[in-house]
Design an enzyme around this catalytic site. Sequence first.
Site, PDB file in Angstrom:
ATOM      1  N   ARG A  53      90.684 -13.319 -12.488  1.00  0.00           N
ATOM      2  CA  ARG A  53      90.591 -14.536 -13.289  1.00  0.00           C
ATOM      3  C   ARG A  53      91.457 -14.515 -14.535  1.00  0.00           C
ATOM      4  O   ARG A  53      92.213 -15.452 -14.797  1.00  0.00           O
ATOM      5  CB  ARG A  53      89.143 -14.818 -13.725  1.00  0.00           C
ATOM      6  N   THR A  54      91.327 -13.461 -15.329  1.00  0.00           N
ATOM      7  CA  THR A  54      92.029 -13.452 -16.619  1.00  0.00           C
ATOM      8  C   THR A  54      93.538 -13.474 -16.396  1.00  0.00           C
ATOM      9  O   THR A  54      94.261 -14.281 -16.995  1.00  0.00           O
ATOM     10  CB  THR A  54      91.591 -12.230 -17.451  1.00  0.00           C
ATOM     11  N   LYS A  81     106.268   6.814 -14.884  1.00  0.00           N
ATOM     12  CA  LYS A  81     107.166   7.937 -15.219  1.00  0.00           C
ATOM     13  C   LYS A  81     106.736   8.596 -16.522  1.00  0.00           C
ATOM     14  O   LYS A  81     107.398   9.477 -17.027  1.00  0.00           O
ATOM     15  CB  LYS A  81     108.609   7.424 -15.357  1.00  0.00           C
ATOM     16  N   ARG A 102      95.507  -6.460 -21.284  1.00  0.00           N
ATOM     17  CA  ARG A 102      94.217  -5.880 -20.890  1.00  0.00           C
ATOM     18  C   ARG A 102      94.432  -4.383 -20.709  1.00  0.00           C
ATOM     19  O   ARG A 102      95.391  -3.964 -20.056  1.00  0.00           O
ATOM     20  CB  ARG A 102      93.724  -6.493 -19.588  1.00  0.00           C
ATOM     21  N   HIS A 130      86.394  -9.212 -25.600  1.00  0.00           N
ATOM     22  CA  HIS A 130      87.030 -10.091 -24.607  1.00  0.00           C
ATOM     23  C   HIS A 130      86.966 -11.510 -25.184  1.00  0.00           C
ATOM     24  O   HIS A 130      86.254 -12.372 -24.672  1.00  0.00           O
ATOM     25  CB  HIS A 130      86.270  -9.983 -23.283  1.00  0.00           C
TER      26      HIS A 130
HETATM   27  C1  NCD Z   1      85.100  -9.435 -17.041  1.00  0.00           C
HETATM   28  C2  NCD Z   1      85.904  -8.336 -17.699  1.00  0.00           C
HETATM   29  O1  NCD Z   1      86.999  -7.961 -17.230  1.00  0.00           O
HETATM   30  O2  NCD Z   1      85.443  -7.884 -18.728  1.00  0.00           O
HETATM   31  N1  NCD Z   1      85.847 -10.163 -16.107  1.00  0.00           N
HETATM   32  C3  NCD Z   1      86.606 -11.217 -16.533  1.00  0.00           C
HETATM   33  O3  NCD Z   1      87.454 -11.091 -17.372  1.00  0.00           O
HETATM   34  N2  NCD Z   1      86.320 -12.411 -16.014  1.00  0.00           N
HETATM   35  C4  NCD Z   1      83.811  -8.976 -16.494  1.00  0.00           C
HETATM   36  C5  NCD Z   1      83.764  -7.827 -15.547  1.00  0.00           C
HETATM   37  O4  NCD Z   1      84.768  -7.219 -15.183  1.00  0.00           O
HETATM   38  O5  NCD Z   1      82.640  -7.517 -15.137  1.00  0.00           O
END
Ligand code: NCD
Length: 301
Positions: A53-54, A81, A102, A130
Site C-alpha cells: 500500500r505505502t 555491494k 521506509r 508512520h
Molecule cells: C503497516 C506498516 O508497514 O507499518 N502497513 C502499512 O503501511 N499499510 C502495518 C503492518 O505492516 O502491519
Amino acid sequence: MPDLLSIHDLKKSDVERYLSEAKKMEAALAKGKPLRTLEGKIIANLFFEPSTRTNFSFQSAAARLGATPIAFYPEKSSAQKGESFSDTIRILDGYADALVIRHPSEGSAEEAARIATHPVINAGDGGNQHPTQTLIDLYTIKKLFGKISGLNVTLMGDLKHARAMRSLLYGLAMFGCGAELVSPVSLRMDPLAIARAKRDFGVKITETAKPNLSKCNVLYLCRVQKERFSNAKEAQAVQASFRLDKTLLLSANKKMAVLHPLPKLDEIPASVESDSRMKYFEQAKNGVPVRMAVLKLCLGL
Ligand code: NCD
C-alpha cells in the site's frame, strides 16, 4: 511543511491542512481530471522493507499529480555491494525532488533528512512512526463519522511493535480523542508513548486484555509484527490471542467501523470479512488522495 518525519512534529492545524487538501485531491480524482501540480518533479521511493500500500499509493499519488515516481529496491541496488545508507540517500537526493523512505531502523528517516537537501517523508521507520498512515486513518475516520473528537476508539493488536498504532494514538489525542488499548500483556504499547499523548493532550487512555466493543465507534486492528520479534515462536504464540471473530462482532456496536492498516492476517478471519462494518479497503484507497496532499504540501506547492 518540508519534511514529514513524525506525527509529533505536526500541530493540529497542520494535520487539518493535510486532511482538507486530501479532500480536495479526492474530489479532483473523482472528476477524473488529470492534475499537473507536480509536473516535472521526480519522487524517489526508497523501500528497505516490504510494502504494498505505502509504496504503490505513493507512486500512484505522484503520478496522479503529474510527477514521475522512481523506485529504489535495496535487493537490486548497490546496497547489496555494501553501500552505506547515507551514501544511498546522498545519491538519490541528487536524482529526485523528494524522498519517501521506509526502513527497519527507528530514526532512519530523521537521519535521511539530516543528509538530504530535498524533503524527506517517513513511510515507516521500524516500530517507531508512520505519520502518513495516521493521516490516512484520521482522514478515513473523519469521512466516515464527520468528526474525530468524541468517538470511542479501540486499538487492538500488537501495540508494542506497530508503528501505525503508536502514531495513531498521538494523532487521535491531538483531536481530543482517547482510546482503549487492547493487547496481551507482552504486546502492550510503550508506556512512554501513552504518557506523551496523555501529557500533551490530557486524553484518557485505558489498557485491557479483553475488549468491550458495545459502545465502540472505531475498532482499529493490526497484525502481529513478527519481523520485529527476536523469537519467531513467540510471535506465533501470541498470534491467536486477539481475533475479531463472529462472537466478538456480535457483541459489538452495530455502527462500528473496523479499520486496519493492512496486511491483515489471522486477526480478521475470512468468516467475518463480508460484515458491512469492515472499512479497511476504503481506508487503503484513501491512501492516494492523502499521499497526494502530503507530496504537494511537502514540496511547498
Ligand atoms: C503497516 C506498516 O508497514 O507499518 N502497513 C502499512 O503501511 N499499510 C502495518 C503492518 O505492516 O502491519
